[in-house]
Design a protein around this motif. Structure first.
Motif, PDB file in Angstrom:
ATOM      1  N   UNK A  91       0.824  -1.214   0.000  1.00 24.77           N
ATOM      2  CA  UNK A  91       0.000   0.000   0.000  1.00 24.77           C
ATOM      3  C   UNK A  91       0.855   1.259   0.000  1.00 24.77           C
ATOM      4  N   UNK A  92       1.959   1.226   0.755  1.00 19.81           N
ATOM      5  CA  UNK A  92       2.856   2.383   0.778  1.00 19.81           C
ATOM      6  C   UNK A  92       3.443   2.640  -0.612  1.00 19.81           C
ATOM      7  N   UNK A  93       3.794   1.552  -1.297  1.00 22.13           N
ATOM      8  CA  UNK A  93       4.354   1.698  -2.654  1.00 22.13           C
ATOM      9  C   UNK A  93       3.310   2.279  -3.609  1.00 22.13           C
ATOM     10  N   UNK A  94       2.081   1.757  -3.553  1.00 23.85           N
ATOM     11  CA  UNK A  94       1.031   2.265  -4.447  1.00 23.85           C
ATOM     12  C   UNK A  94       0.695   3.719  -4.144  1.00 23.85           C
ATOM     13  N   UNK A  95       0.685   4.076  -2.864  1.00 24.28           N
ATOM     14  CA  UNK A  95       0.408   5.480  -2.500  1.00 24.28           C
ATOM     15  C   UNK A  95       1.499   6.403  -3.035  1.00 24.28           C
ATOM     16  N   UNK A  98       1.105   6.656  -6.789  1.00 28.09           N
ATOM     17  CA  UNK A  98      -0.020   7.519  -7.128  1.00 28.09           C
ATOM     18  C   UNK A  98       0.348   8.988  -6.954  1.00 28.09           C
ATOM     19  N   UNK A  99       1.094   9.249  -5.895  1.00 28.10           N
ATOM     20  CA  UNK A  99       1.497  10.625  -5.622  1.00 28.10           C
ATOM     21  C   UNK A  99       2.384  11.156  -6.741  1.00 28.10           C
ATOM     22  N   UNK A 100       3.319  10.351  -7.216  1.00 27.81           N
ATOM     23  CA  UNK A 100       4.228  10.776  -8.278  1.00 27.81           C
ATOM     24  C   UNK A 100       3.472  10.957  -9.595  1.00 27.81           C
ATOM     25  N   UNK A 101       2.577  10.026  -9.895  1.00 29.58           N
ATOM     26  CA  UNK A 101       1.894  10.060 -11.190  1.00 29.58           C
ATOM     27  C   UNK A 101       0.827  11.150 -11.288  1.00 29.58           C
ATOM     28  N   UNK A 102       0.267  11.565 -10.141  1.00 28.96           N
ATOM     29  CA  UNK A 102      -0.827  12.559 -10.191  1.00 28.96           C
ATOM     30  C   UNK A 102      -0.369  13.966  -9.854  1.00 28.96           C
ATOM     31  N   UNK A 103       0.852  14.105  -9.347  1.00 26.85           N
ATOM     32  CA  UNK A 103       1.343  15.432  -8.972  1.00 26.85           C
ATOM     33  C   UNK A 103       1.558  16.279 -10.220  1.00 26.85           C
ATOM     34  N   UNK A 104       1.199  17.581 -10.100  1.00 23.77           N
ATOM     35  CA  UNK A 104       1.395  18.478 -11.231  1.00 23.77           C
ATOM     36  C   UNK A 104       2.878  18.636 -11.535  1.00 23.77           C
ATOM     37  N   UNK A 105       3.667  18.633 -10.495  1.00 22.69           N
ATOM     38  CA  UNK A 105       5.126  18.683 -10.671  1.00 22.69           C
ATOM     39  C   UNK A 105       5.762  17.722  -9.680  1.00 22.69           C
ATOM     40  N   UNK A 106       6.678  16.940 -10.171  1.00 24.37           N
ATOM     41  CA  UNK A 106       7.312  15.918  -9.339  1.00 24.37           C
ATOM     42  C   UNK A 106       8.609  16.466  -8.771  1.00 24.37           C
ATOM     43  N   UNK A 107       8.704  16.481  -7.434  1.00 27.06           N
ATOM     44  CA  UNK A 107       9.967  16.919  -6.842  1.00 27.06           C
ATOM     45  C   UNK A 107      10.795  15.703  -6.416  1.00 27.06           C
ATOM     46  N   UNK A 108      12.008  15.961  -6.003  1.00 20.92           N
ATOM     47  CA  UNK A 108      12.943  14.889  -5.658  1.00 20.92           C
ATOM     48  C   UNK A 108      12.466  14.086  -4.466  1.00 20.92           C
ATOM     49  N   UNK A 109      11.762  14.731  -3.555  1.00 19.82           N
ATOM     50  CA  UNK A 109      11.283  14.032  -2.347  1.00 19.82           C
ATOM     51  C   UNK A 109      10.299  12.933  -2.716  1.00 19.82           C
ATOM     52  N   UNK A 110       9.398  13.223  -3.648  1.00 23.31           N
ATOM     53  CA  UNK A 110       8.425  12.223  -4.087  1.00 23.31           C
ATOM     54  C   UNK A 110       9.126  11.026  -4.744  1.00 23.31           C
ATOM     55  N   UNK A 111      10.106  11.319  -5.589  1.00 22.74           N
ATOM     56  CA  UNK A 111      10.837  10.251  -6.281  1.00 22.74           C
ATOM     57  C   UNK A 111      11.589   9.378  -5.272  1.00 22.74           C
ATOM     58  N   UNK A 112      12.218   9.992  -4.286  1.00 20.10           N
ATOM     59  CA  UNK A 112      12.940   9.241  -3.265  1.00 20.10           C
ATOM     60  C   UNK A 112      11.988   8.385  -2.436  1.00 20.10           C
ATOM     61  N   UNK A 113      10.792   8.947  -2.133  1.00 14.42           N
ATOM     62  CA  UNK A 113       9.796   8.195  -1.374  1.00 14.42           C
ATOM     63  C   UNK A 113       9.359   6.950  -2.137  1.00 14.42           C
ATOM     64  N   UNK A 114       9.139   7.103  -3.452  1.00 15.60           N
ATOM     65  CA  UNK A 114       8.762   5.953  -4.279  1.00 15.60           C
ATOM     66  C   UNK A 114       9.904   4.943  -4.353  1.00 15.60           C
ATOM     67  N   UNK A 115      11.121   5.430  -4.498  1.00 16.78           N
ATOM     68  CA  UNK A 115      12.276   4.539  -4.570  1.00 16.78           C
ATOM     69  C   UNK A 115      12.457   3.735  -3.288  1.00 16.78           C
ATOM     70  N   UNK A 116      12.267   4.387  -2.125  1.00 16.03           N
ATOM     71  CA  UNK A 116      12.396   3.679  -0.844  1.00 16.03           C
ATOM     72  C   UNK A 116      11.303   2.631  -0.683  1.00 16.03           C
ATOM     73  N   UNK A 133       3.650  -5.919 -11.795  1.00 13.01           N
ATOM     74  CA  UNK A 133       2.249  -6.363 -11.770  1.00 13.01           C
ATOM     75  C   UNK A 133       1.452  -5.575 -10.748  1.00 13.01           C
ATOM     76  N   UNK A 134       2.055  -5.320  -9.584  1.00 15.12           N
ATOM     77  CA  UNK A 134       1.388  -4.534  -8.543  1.00 15.12           C
ATOM     78  C   UNK A 134       1.100  -3.118  -9.043  1.00 15.12           C
ATOM     79  N   UNK A 135       2.070  -2.518  -9.708  1.00 10.44           N
ATOM     80  CA  UNK A 135       1.900  -1.155 -10.216  1.00 10.44           C
ATOM     81  C   UNK A 135       0.860  -1.094 -11.335  1.00 10.44           C
TER      82      UNK A 135
END
Length: 337
Positions: A91-95, A98-116, A133-135
């Motif tokens: 669920x954390x990964x999907x959230x 979702x945050x990265x894909x729906x954000x108007x602008x993607x910052x480094x913090x979002x990318x790092x959160x997804x990577x972690x 498959x999950x994504x």
């Protein structure tokens, strides 16, 4: 007056030789060493086993292997685990995705959160395909299948379906049998046969007559506890996987070799004395007493009674002996009796 050799000489026609299945070999000089055969057992090479442990806490929902000894290929399903921790991580990964894909602008913090979040799933054993498959499906599942990290045979299966396992709990081993060990126990009076680093010949109960090369891998520096033996371990290549743990092995240890006159062991006749049948000329045979010495699996040293180049009977000798009994009488069947 008949000489002893003439008294034990018989004549066979070509047809009689064929019916008696007479086969011969030549007494010749070969390299011969005193040999000692010791019993051994095939065991799994410890450095060829990969331990499989639970990557995350949960309940074992399904085991895809049932018994030790089963063959498994890399990438095949091993077990399925029901884990609340994995459910939360998915669920954390999907959230984060979702945050990265729906954000108007993607910052480094979002990318790092997804990577972690993705890294956590990988550390807990999910494959790249499972994460993709999950994504793609956006469906979380608390029951996750884990796959074999290597090809081999299941060993030491320690768990059953329905058990709860903590992270790091040993589940089973996967043994690669491309090479195995043969362990043998050697008594102190047999140590003279051991030569550092020198390979030995090994025959296995399931493959009689087929010799394998054993490379010394370990020799205990002291006697085994509460015994008078040393432990020897030999590495044997097993690319076809035909040698399996528990098989009995016969390890041939050789002493110093000398070049000496030898004949096949099948040529010997045993009674009160040891004798062979010698083909003295075409279709003419005589019994000869011999004195033997050291031997190996196939041949025996002849110390007295034969000369190099003489032809000895290796098959049908007992039939010759029977004919000699009939022709000459049982009282003089063998010289010296």
């Amino acid at each position: 007056m008949e000489t002893p050799q003439e008294h034990n000489a018989i004549h066979l026609t070509g047809r009689m030789k064929l019916l008696a299945n007479i086969e011969t070999d030549t007494a010749r000089a070969t390299w011969m060493g005193d040999q000692q055969a010791i019993l051994g057992t095939v065991v799994i090479a410890e450095n060829q086993t990969e331990e499989v442990s639970a990557r995350v806490s949960g309940r074992l929902d399904k085991l895809f292997v049932r018994n030790s000894g089963e063959k498994i290929l890399k990438g095949e399903a091993l077990y399925a685990l029901y884990s609340e921790e994995l459910l939360i991580a998915e669920n954390e990964y999907l959230n984060a995705l979702e945050l990265v894909q729906t954000a108007e602008s993607t910052d480094q913090t979002m990318v790092q959160l997804l990577g972690r979040a993705k890294k956590r799933l990988q550390l807990w054993g999910l494959t790249e395909n499972q994460i993709i498959s999950l994504a793609t499906t956006r469906r979380v599942d608390p029951k996750v299948t884990f796959y074999s990290p290597a090809s081999g045979f299941i060993t030491n299966l320690k768990v059953r379906e329905g058990e709860y396992v903590a992270e790091g709990t040993p589940l089973m081993g996967i043994a690669n049998l491309s090479n195995v060990w043969v362990e043998a126990q050697v008594y102190s009076n047999e140590l003279d046969y051991l030569k550092a680093g020198v390979p030995v010949e090994i025959e296995f109960e399931g493959y009689p007559g087929q010799m394998f090369k054993g490379i010394p891998a370990f020799r205990s520096p002291a006697l085994e506890k509460n015994s008078q033996v040393y432990l020897m371990r030999y590495k044997v290549l097993n690319p076809a996987g035909t040698l399996r743990p528990g098989m009995m092995a016969y390890v041939s240890l050789s002493g110093a070799k000398v070049k000496t006159l030898t004949v096949p062991k099948s040529a010997l006749l045993f009674s009160e004395d040891t004798a062979v049948w010698v083909e003295t000329s075409t279709d003419q045979f005589e019994m000869r007493l011999v004195k033997t010495g050291i031997e190996n699996k196939d041949r025996v040293q002849v110390l007295k009674g034969l000369k190099e180049g003489e032809v000895v009977v290796t098959s049908g000798a007992y039939l010759l002996n029977s004919k000699n009994i009939i022709d000459k009488g049982a009282t003089h069947t063998m010289l010296g009796m």
